[in-house]
Design a protein around this motif. Structure first.
Motif, mmCIF file in Angstrom:
data_model
loop_
_atom_site.group_PDB
_atom_site.id
_atom_site.type_symbol
_atom_site.label_atom_id
_atom_site.label_comp_id
_atom_site.label_asym_id
_atom_site.label_seq_id
_atom_site.Cartn_x
_atom_site.Cartn_y
_atom_site.Cartn_z
ATOM 1 N N GLU A 273 0.888 -1.130 0.165
ATOM 2 C CA GLU A 273 -0.024 -0.050 -0.220
ATOM 3 C C GLU A 273 0.875 1.146 0.115
ATOM 4 N N LEU A 274 1.929 1.304 0.823
ATOM 5 C CA LEU A 274 2.873 2.506 0.826
ATOM 6 C C LEU A 274 3.462 2.609 -0.441
ATOM 7 N N GLU A 275 3.983 1.667 -0.998
ATOM 8 C CA GLU A 275 4.515 1.853 -2.380
ATOM 9 C C GLU A 275 3.671 2.197 -3.460
ATOM 10 N N MET B 111 3.953 5.771 -5.323
ATOM 11 C CA MET B 111 4.176 5.599 -7.179
ATOM 12 C C MET B 111 3.159 6.861 -7.568
ATOM 13 N N GLU B 112 1.910 6.541 -6.765
ATOM 14 C CA GLU B 112 0.952 7.669 -7.468
ATOM 15 C C GLU B 112 1.370 9.121 -7.164
ATOM 16 N N ARG B 113 2.108 9.577 -6.099
ATOM 17 C CA ARG B 113 2.283 10.805 -5.840
ATOM 18 C C ARG B 113 3.548 10.966 -6.663
ATOM 19 N N GLU C 217 2.473 17.019 -13.273
ATOM 20 C CA GLU C 217 2.316 18.432 -12.867
ATOM 21 C C GLU C 217 3.380 19.399 -13.555
ATOM 22 N N VAL C 218 4.610 18.715 -13.249
ATOM 23 C CA VAL C 218 5.702 19.414 -13.922
ATOM 24 C C VAL C 218 5.663 19.368 -15.543
ATOM 25 N N PHE C 219 5.400 18.251 -16.127
ATOM 26 C CA PHE C 219 5.391 18.328 -17.307
ATOM 27 C C PHE C 219 4.284 19.224 -17.836
ATOM 28 N N GLY D 5 12.231 9.397 -0.413
ATOM 29 C CA GLY D 5 12.073 10.500 -1.291
ATOM 30 C C GLY D 5 12.601 9.991 -2.829
ATOM 31 N N HIS D 6 12.240 10.802 -3.887
ATOM 32 C CA HIS D 6 12.585 10.443 -5.053
ATOM 33 C C HIS D 6 13.416 11.501 -6.072
ATOM 34 N N GLY D 7 13.349 12.734 -5.227
ATOM 35 C CA GLY D 7 14.297 13.748 -6.041
ATOM 36 C C GLY D 7 13.612 14.575 -6.741
ATOM 37 N N ILE D 8 12.313 14.931 -6.747
ATOM 38 C CA ILE D 8 11.576 15.823 -7.484
ATOM 39 C C ILE D 8 11.366 17.170 -7.137
ATOM 40 N N GLY D 9 11.326 17.232 -5.607
ATOM 41 C CA GLY D 9 10.948 18.194 -5.085
ATOM 42 C C GLY D 9 11.529 19.530 -5.167
#
Lengths: 389, 226
Positions: free
Chosen positions: A199-201, A205-207, A214-216, A338-342
């Motif tokens: 569930e966490l994963e 992924m959704e986030r 949004e960035v695109f 984190g995934h480094g997009i912030g």
């Protein structure tokens, strides 16, 4: 030579030749008129009646003159022009029409060839300096084409790089999901903890996907800034309150000027940009570390500066500029969720509002992100979106 | 009980993998960056290394190159790269095999066991296989050109050993994959070709340019009897 060349050639040729013929005939006619006039005033005028009577053969009547001297030789003339003049007109008209037609059709043909190459995927083609030497509208057109090809090429490169990153980033949570399933198969007692992990994963992924989209949207210009007057003091107070609500042991120190600080911008985007920075500071700071947030407003330069400092390890010197690129995380950050997009989003949003972001390591330890925003800002939504890779 | 070293910057994944592999009967040590992992390899006694390719700082490929300068320990690469280039790069760097992320944990375990089986291969001890000037010693898992040793990885040794046993005859890629890598050949998998290319190069360096391995296009390979 293309069809356009021949169309222009025929048009220019006809224009030139007809102009030639009309002008030549007019000149010829004028010449004859002046000849007749001179004859009337000199040859036909009898100096004295005595002389005319004694030698009448020397003087011709105007009617006789018209029939002899002033008559054109019809066999060697078009209208009233000699054939040599007509031939010269034809030749010079052809040359000038050819040069004119070529000077217009050639750049268009070149541009068309390059457009076809670009349409086939070769975006490294450049029209200049083939047609940009002329310093006219064609050269501007060529420069515009080159700029378009360059930007398209950069955009495609950036997007394929992005796709590569995204596929890699999505594989990590997928690998963890597969392992969760493997652990349950190995030992059914782990069902509960593994389901929580899946569930966490899925949430992660959704986030990530929604942030990326949004960035695109933002980058491709589909999402224009919906600007209003944003009260930064109220915005900051709200963000700090949210962070403290979610992480009650966080220590945040907020300093703001007494006067109102207002910038023009899109509220939720500015909120996202600042929220990312403050949450990062809380996340990467030490266990009991203080995060100092200071808002300054320079009345002289009309600039707003937001400083967010933490007491963490900071990033390695060579990573200072890199951390604003998507999916790039400092080496010391790899063990934090984190995934480094912030920060990439923060940079992107702030730049779209006409500002800039800077990261600095503090001595002896600590890390600071500084956001600069203009208060009086020109129409940034018209700024071209920059590639964020 | 085999000792594994897992080098992956994804801490959560590494811990889950450790849990899974421990249940499968392995002893697992984890490291979360290339430099630390490299030090563990050179200092510790491990039977196999599982190495992630994409890591911040020193990445997996660099770590592999550094490790290969001092050790021929079997290395299984974990790659999230979606291109063949990354895998080939890993194999050329001296990896024994690679597994693409995300993968089924069962498949990962099968690959680990296949590599370890080759390490303790039950090849009958005794006579060395001699093919021309090439000497393959199954007992010592060593290869010589006359008397000069050639350093092969575990997988490379298994491949040259199979070819030496069938010297003069063609061995298909399918057979090589099953016997040496412990898995059937899949479409577009170039692992065998990359390993054989590396073997050729190593033999060529010692033998002064002699090519003893012949490629039979779309069929397989054979070790040429002189």
């Amino acid at each position: 030579m293309g069809r356009l060349f021949w169309k222009l050639f025929v048009a220019f040729f006809l224009a030139l030749i007809s102009t030639d013929l009309i002008v030549s005939n007019l000149v010829e006619w004028e010449f004859h008129q002046s000849q007749i006039f001179r004859h009337d005033t000199s040859s036909l005028a009898c100096p004295s009646p005595a002389l005319c009577q004694s030698n009448p053969s020397q003087f011709k009547s105007p009617a006789t003159l018209e029939k002899t001297d002033v008559q054109p030789k019809a066999s060697k003339r078009v209208f009233s022009m000699p054939l040599s003049v007509v031939l010269f007109s034809l030749l010079s008209s052809s040359v000038f029409a050819g040069v004119l037609a070529w000077s217009i059709s050639h750049p268009i043909k070149l541009l068309l060839q390059h457009l076809k190459s670009a349409a086939e995927g070769d975006l490294l083609v450049r029209v200049s300096p083939k047609i940009t030497a002329s310093h006219d509208e064609f050269s501007e057109l060529g420069e515009a084409f080159d700029l378009m090809a360059l930007r398209l090429n950069n955009m495609i490169k950036s997007q394929s790089k992005m796709l590569h990153h995204v596929s890699h980033e999505l594989r990590s949570p997928l690998a963890r999901i597969q392992l969760s399933v493997g652990l349950v198969m190995q030992n059914p007692k782990k069902m509960q903890s593994s389901l929580q992990r899946v569930e966490l994963e899925a949430i992660r992924m959704e986030r990530m996907i929604s942030e990326l989209l949004e960035v695109f949207r933002f980058e491709s210009g589909m999402q224009k800034l919906q600007k209003i007057e944003v009260d930064l003091k109220a915005l900051l107070t709200g963000i700090v309150g949210d962070v403290l609500f979610e992480k009650q042991d966080a220590k945040l120190r907020l300093e703001m000027p007494e006067t109102a600080v207002v910038v023009e911008g899109q509220l939720e985007l500015l909120q996202r940009a600042i929220d990312n920075v403050i949450r990062n500071a809380v996340k990467y700071g030490p266990e009991n570390g203080v995060v100092a947030i200071e808002l300054q407003h320079s009345a002289r330069t009309g600039e707003v500066i937001l400083e967010v400092q933490d007491q963490g390890q900071g990033v390695e010197q060579q990573e200072l500029d890199q951390i604003f690129r998507p999916f790039v995380r400092g080496r010391r950050a790899s063990q934090v969720d984190g995934h480094g997009i912030g920060l990439a989003m923060t940079k992107h949003i702030v730049e779209a509002h006409g500002g800039f972001v800077k990261a600095t390591n503090l001595s002896p330890h600590g890390f600071m992100i500084r956001i600069h925003l203009p208060t009086q800002h020109d129409a940034t939504s018209d700024q071209e979106p920059k590639n964020w890779l | 009980m085999s000792k594994l070293l897992l080098i992956d910057d994804d801490v959560e994944l590494a811990n889950m993998l450790k849990e899974f592999l421990t249940q499968e009967g392995f002893t697992v040590t984890t490291a979360h960056d290339g430099l630390t992992g490299e030090q563990y390899v050179l200092a510790g006694k491990f039977d196999l290394v599982i190495l992630d390719v994409m890591m911040p700082g020193q990445d997996g490929l660099q770590t592999l190159r550094n490790v290969r300068q001092h050790s021929d320990i079997p290395v299984l690469m974990l790659t999230a790269k979606d291109d063949n280039e990354g895998r080939i790069e890993g194999l050329e760097g001296g990896a024994d095999d690679y597994v693409q992320k995300p993968c089924l944990p069962r498949e990962l375990v099968a690959r680990i066991r296949a590599i370890l089986r080759r390490q303790t291969s039950d090849t009958p001890k005794g006579n060395d296989i001699v093919v021309g000037q090439l000497v393959v010693s199954s007992e010592r898992r060593k290869v010589f050109w006359v008397d000069k040793p050639i350093v092969f990885t575990s997988t490379e040794f298994s491949l040259i050993e199979i070819l030496a046993k069938h010297a003069g005859t063609i061995v298909s890629k399918e057979d090589l994959s099953v016997k040496a890598l412990g898995r059937p050949l899949v479409k577009y998998d170039r692992s065998i070709d990359v390993h054989l290319s590396s073997i050729r190069q190593k033999i060529s360096e010692v033998s002064g340019g002699v090519n003893v391995i012949q490629t039979i296009y779309r069929v397989g390979y054979q070790l040429v009897r002189e």
